[in-house]
Design a protein around this motif. Structure first.
Motif, mmCIF file in Angstrom:
data_model
loop_
_atom_site.group_PDB
_atom_site.id
_atom_site.type_symbol
_atom_site.label_atom_id
_atom_site.label_comp_id
_atom_site.label_asym_id
_atom_site.label_seq_id
_atom_site.Cartn_x
_atom_site.Cartn_y
_atom_site.Cartn_z
ATOM 1 N N LEU A 9 0.692 -1.193 0.023
ATOM 2 C CA LEU A 9 0.078 -0.171 0.143
ATOM 3 C C LEU A 9 0.927 1.372 -0.021
ATOM 4 N N SER A 12 2.866 1.603 -3.747
ATOM 5 C CA SER A 12 1.695 1.835 -4.755
ATOM 6 C C SER A 12 1.022 3.074 -4.570
ATOM 7 N N SER A 13 0.881 3.503 -3.290
ATOM 8 C CA SER A 13 0.489 4.826 -3.018
ATOM 9 C C SER A 13 1.445 6.141 -3.829
ATOM 10 N N GLY A 58 2.586 11.271 -2.351
ATOM 11 C CA GLY A 58 2.116 9.874 -2.086
ATOM 12 C C GLY A 58 2.353 9.405 -0.677
ATOM 13 N N MET A 62 -0.199 9.041 2.381
ATOM 14 C CA MET A 62 -0.172 7.808 3.221
ATOM 15 C C MET A 62 -0.234 7.959 4.701
ATOM 16 N N CYS A 181 -4.866 9.735 -4.412
ATOM 17 C CA CYS A 181 -4.037 8.741 -3.794
ATOM 18 C C CYS A 181 -4.854 8.138 -2.687
ATOM 19 N N ASN A 182 -5.714 9.042 -1.854
ATOM 20 C CA ASN A 182 -6.677 8.702 -1.077
ATOM 21 C C ASN A 182 -7.596 7.764 -1.458
ATOM 22 N N GLN A 185 -6.036 4.417 -1.780
ATOM 23 C CA GLN A 185 -5.910 3.788 -0.583
ATOM 24 C C GLN A 185 -7.172 3.253 0.120
#
Length: 210
Positions: A9, A12-13, A58, A62, A181-182, A185
């Motif tokens: 995670l 990838s973010s 990113g 996160m 990005c959010n 996720q």
């Protein structure tokens, strides 16, 4: 969630942020006349800098995502009743929509005359859309928390660009990758956590059957 899934995670973010910023940056570069006609080396250098900025965004997304998960865990233990925390998130999201428009309206001379209503409206529509997709894959109770994350948390993460001495392009360049990005996720969270719980349930069923 295992450490391997957490790293997935995380990286990838960062990749999503890098790709989003690169695409936005190149679109700005080739549509804004102030850039003029850049050489291939200059274009590549700008794309590299935008990708690095996207990696940092990113990471920032996160951090905000896990900060929300921590606050959510603490709030559920404080309120005891889940619907109280859900109602508070819903009211906060609604208030934040009008508050963001009001604050941008006060700075419309610094930004633009259209951003004060376009940005809150676009964020609200995008947040509702992501929340709808989330509920389709999980359950109805995920709708309000997802809207809260996508709108309130994204605005808080992008607040330095909204409140700073920047222009409309800078605000869009900052808030768009954070939002994406959010969304990435929150849409992956139930898949990563759910797969682990599914394996645990299967193991328990097999153990009881034996």
């Amino acid at each position: 969630m295992t450490l391997r899934k957490l790293f997935f995670l995380f990286w990838s973010s960062m990749a999503v942020g890098a790709v989003t910023c690169t695409v936005l940056g190149l679109a700005l570069q080739f549509t804004d006349q102030s850039y003029g006609f850049l050489k291939a080396e200059e274009t590549g250098y700008n794309a590299l800098m935008m990708a690095i900025s996207g990696l940092m965004i990113g990471v920032f997304a996160m951090m905000g995502f896990f900060a929300y998960l921590t606050v959510n865990y603490i709030a559920l233990s404080i309120f005891r009743q889940k619907y109280l925390w859900t109602m508070l998130q819903g009211y906060t999201s609604l208030f934040a929509t009008f508050a963001l428009g009001y604050m941008l309206y006060g700075d419309r001379e610094r930004l633009t005359n259209w951003l004060y209503w376009v940005l809150p409206l676009a964020l609200a529509i995008g947040s509702v859309l992501v929340a709808y997709l989330k509920t389709k894959q999980t359950n109805r109770s995920a709708f309000v928390p997802t809207v809260f994350l996508m709108f309130v948390v994204t605005v808080l993460e992008a607040w330095p660009s909204i409140n700073g001495e920047t222009n409309a392009v800078s605000v869009i360049f900052m808030i768009t990758p954070l939002f994406i990005c959010n969304a990435f996720q929150i849409m992956w969270l139930h898949k990563l956590v759910g797969s682990a719980s599914t394996k645990t349930d299967s193991a328990n069923v097999a153990k009881s059957a034996s």
